[in-house]
Motif scaffolding. Structure first.
Motif, mmCIF file in Angstrom:
data_model
loop_
_atom_site.group_PDB
_atom_site.id
_atom_site.type_symbol
_atom_site.label_atom_id
_atom_site.label_comp_id
_atom_site.label_asym_id
_atom_site.label_seq_id
_atom_site.Cartn_x
_atom_site.Cartn_y
_atom_site.Cartn_z
ATOM 1 N N ASP A 142 7.242 -40.025 -8.992
ATOM 2 C CA ASP A 142 7.611 -40.235 -10.390
ATOM 3 C C ASP A 142 7.708 -39.890 -11.743
ATOM 4 N N PRO A 143 8.363 -39.984 -12.217
ATOM 5 C CA PRO A 143 8.632 -39.841 -13.520
ATOM 6 C C PRO A 143 7.319 -40.129 -14.119
ATOM 7 N N VAL A 144 8.527 -41.316 -14.513
ATOM 8 C CA VAL A 144 7.449 -42.353 -15.223
ATOM 9 C C VAL A 144 5.503 -42.680 -14.831
ATOM 10 N N LEU A 145 5.677 -43.300 -13.235
ATOM 11 C CA LEU A 145 3.926 -43.402 -13.744
ATOM 12 C C LEU A 145 3.357 -41.627 -13.692
ATOM 13 N N GLY A 146 3.960 -40.526 -13.260
ATOM 14 C CA GLY A 146 3.237 -38.706 -13.841
ATOM 15 C C GLY A 146 2.876 -38.956 -15.306
ATOM 16 N N VAL A 147 3.905 -39.603 -16.050
ATOM 17 C CA VAL A 147 3.023 -39.666 -17.632
ATOM 18 C C VAL A 147 2.242 -40.887 -17.269
ATOM 19 N N SER A 148 2.165 -41.963 -16.836
ATOM 20 C CA SER A 148 0.780 -42.974 -16.925
ATOM 21 C C SER A 148 -0.230 -41.907 -16.924
ATOM 22 N N ALA A 149 -0.148 -42.141 -15.472
ATOM 23 C CA ALA A 149 -1.374 -40.746 -14.883
ATOM 24 C C ALA A 149 -2.200 -39.872 -15.954
ATOM 25 N N VAL A 150 -1.019 -38.765 -16.614
ATOM 26 C CA VAL A 150 -1.823 -38.055 -17.634
ATOM 27 C C VAL A 150 -2.039 -39.026 -19.101
ATOM 28 N N LEU A 151 -1.480 -40.134 -19.239
ATOM 29 C CA LEU A 151 -2.547 -40.992 -20.633
ATOM 30 C C LEU A 151 -3.314 -41.542 -20.516
ATOM 31 N N ALA A 152 -3.690 -41.942 -19.199
ATOM 32 C CA ALA A 152 -4.891 -42.835 -18.421
ATOM 33 C C ALA A 152 -5.963 -41.366 -18.435
ATOM 34 N N GLN A 153 -5.603 -40.389 -18.161
ATOM 35 C CA GLN A 153 -6.195 -39.032 -18.386
ATOM 36 C C GLN A 153 -6.803 -39.008 -19.431
ATOM 37 N N CYS A 154 -6.277 -38.981 -20.743
ATOM 38 C CA CYS A 154 -6.249 -38.104 -21.728
ATOM 39 C C CYS A 154 -6.890 -39.422 -22.676
ATOM 40 N N ALA A 155 -6.740 -40.589 -21.669
ATOM 41 C CA ALA A 155 -7.461 -42.177 -22.571
ATOM 42 C C ALA A 155 -8.898 -42.036 -22.684
ATOM 43 N N GLN A 156 -9.545 -41.073 -22.133
ATOM 44 C CA GLN A 156 -11.135 -40.563 -21.370
ATOM 45 C C GLN A 156 -11.710 -39.475 -23.073
ATOM 46 N N PHE A 157 -11.002 -38.728 -23.232
ATOM 47 C CA PHE A 157 -11.179 -37.747 -24.582
ATOM 48 C C PHE A 157 -11.936 -38.910 -25.391
ATOM 49 N N PRO A 158 -11.566 -39.365 -25.919
ATOM 50 C CA PRO A 158 -11.547 -39.373 -26.979
ATOM 51 C C PRO A 158 -13.114 -41.505 -26.683
ATOM 52 N N ILE A 159 -13.176 -41.550 -25.589
ATOM 53 C CA ILE A 159 -14.654 -42.580 -26.032
ATOM 54 C C ILE A 159 -15.284 -41.719 -25.375
ATOM 55 N N GLY A 160 -14.920 -40.998 -24.562
ATOM 56 C CA GLY A 160 -16.489 -39.760 -24.390
ATOM 57 C C GLY A 160 -16.129 -38.799 -25.642
ATOM 58 N N ALA A 161 -15.806 -39.066 -26.611
ATOM 59 C CA ALA A 161 -16.340 -37.604 -27.693
ATOM 60 C C ALA A 161 -17.394 -39.340 -28.621
ATOM 61 N N TRP A 162 -16.721 -40.880 -28.732
ATOM 62 C CA TRP A 162 -17.606 -41.592 -29.014
ATOM 63 C C TRP A 162 -18.784 -41.627 -28.471
ATOM 64 N N ARG A 163 -18.815 -41.942 -27.829
ATOM 65 C CA ARG A 163 -20.162 -41.656 -26.555
ATOM 66 C C ARG A 163 -21.168 -40.846 -26.701
ATOM 67 N N TRP A 164 -20.698 -39.550 -26.867
ATOM 68 C CA TRP A 164 -21.101 -38.346 -27.534
ATOM 69 C C TRP A 164 -21.771 -37.871 -28.547
ATOM 70 N N ARG A 165 -21.089 -38.876 -29.407
ATOM 71 C CA ARG A 165 -21.637 -39.030 -31.164
ATOM 72 C C ARG A 165 -22.368 -40.190 -31.412
ATOM 73 N N MET A 166 -22.003 -41.842 -30.608
ATOM 74 C CA MET A 166 -23.482 -42.081 -30.934
ATOM 75 C C MET A 166 -24.942 -41.741 -30.529
ATOM 76 N N ILE A 167 -25.134 -41.049 -29.397
ATOM 77 C CA ILE A 167 -25.728 -40.014 -28.632
ATOM 78 C C ILE A 167 -26.599 -39.273 -30.143
#
Length: 330
Positions: free
Chosen positions: A38-63
């Motif tokens: 399903d294209p809509v759910l497929g795009v949602s999966a991509v967005l869910a995966q990409c959501a972790q990138f700024p969080i990961g950068a923030w975690r590393w920056r905190m350290i």
């Protein structure tokens, strides 16, 4: 030469694992599952995966911040994405973590500080997997029908959690004594930096809580991605059980025996999703899409590399001096 041999071995292992997995499933059934997305759910999966990138950068920056390094978020995010590019897209002899160490050290923070922060950032992910796995054991063990696998996984999780409880308080003490006794202290300096920075993982109050929350959100991003991919193919999975199963899968994926986890991930997902009564063909299709979504993140890292001022050729050189250990005024 050793680096090229290591990469060649990884390629052989990756191809061998993929060939073995595809020998166990109906390839036409896998293609049929992929065609049902399903294209809509497929795009949602991509967005869910990409959501972790700024969080990961923030975690590393905190350290880094707790070690006195005020790295701009733009740089932390850019370096993280470039590292992802090397992990997912380029079969290079230097991993994404090595790239992050090099890029952050060149800003003037010193080789030891850069290594320590990246090592602690990686440890934060692994430690959180082990910590979360303990309360999820009552969810996980009933769905594993193989007694040997159930016992082995339980022992692995409990031993891993116990190791975390022992290693975190002792690491700074042990490394400090080694540095004091051994004559060649410079070699151990990066490890000592990592041991000192590891305190943020367990005894820095609100900072530790925020860091742990970031790690939980990153893991949730992975689980949400897999859940949405499965749902896009018409495979409904229980989110809590999926979370419990994905944790050991991600722990084993941290073992660098294949290129970007290809082959190993597919084999692990066939086993893990099999406990949720997902047929092997659907499990392989879900795993392939999960790998594809992660690969997309690596391609975004290519954009970050283009926007960064780094000469890509310098990341492949095996000669030259490492960044200095002297620290700039902060």
């Amino acid at each position: 030469m050793a680096g090229y041999l290591k990469t060649g071995l990884k390629i052989c292992v990756t191809l061998g694992l993929l060939a073995w997995v595809f020998s166990l499933v109906d390839r036409e059934a896998v293609l049929a599952q992929l065609a049902r997305i399903d294209p809509v759910l497929g795009v949602s999966a991509v967005l869910a995966q990409c959501a972790q990138f700024p969080i990961g950068a923030w975690r590393w920056r905190m350290i880094l911040a707790k070690d006195g390094v005020a790295m701009p978020f733009r740089d932390a995010f850019s370096f993280l994405m470039i590292g992802l590019l090397f992990n997912q897209v380029l079969p290079s002899t230097i991993g994404g973590d090595g790239v992050r160490v090099w890029l952050s050290a060149r800003t003037g923070i010193g080789w030891s500080r850069a290594f320590g922060a990246v090592a602690v950032d990686r440890a934060a992910a692994i430690f959180m997997i082990l910590v979360l796995s303990v309360p999820l054991l009552p969810v996980l063990t009933p769905i594993i029908d193989n007694a040997v696998a159930r016992t082995s996984l339980t022992v692995l999780v409990l031993l891993g959690a116990a190791a975390v409880a022992v290693v975190l308080p002792l690491a700074p003490v042990v490394m400090g004594r080694l540095v004091a006794r051994l004559p060649e202290r410079r070699i151990l300096r990066p490890l000592l930096a990592a041991a000192g920075q590891s305190a943020i993982l367990w005894r820095r109050g609100s900072t530790t809580a925020v860091l742990s929350l970031c790690s939980v959100l990153i893991l949730t991003s992975h689980v949400a991605t897999v859940w949405l991919i499965a749902l896009s193919m018409g495979v409904a999975l229980d989110p809590l059980r999926l979370f419990a199963l994905i944790l050991p899968v991600m722990l084993l994926l941290a073992v660098p025996i294949s290129i970007a986890g290809w082959g190993l991930r597919e084999g692990l997902m066939v086993t893990a999703l099999g406990f949720l009564d997902v047929n092997p063909s659907a499990a392989v299709a879900i795993s392939l899409l999960w790998g594809g979504v992660t690969l997309f993140g690596g391609l975004l890292g290519g954009i970050a590399l283009l926007l960064d001022r780094t000469d890509p050729a310098t990341l492949f050189r095996s000669t030259g001096s490492p960044p200095p250990d002297e620290e700039r005024p902060l």
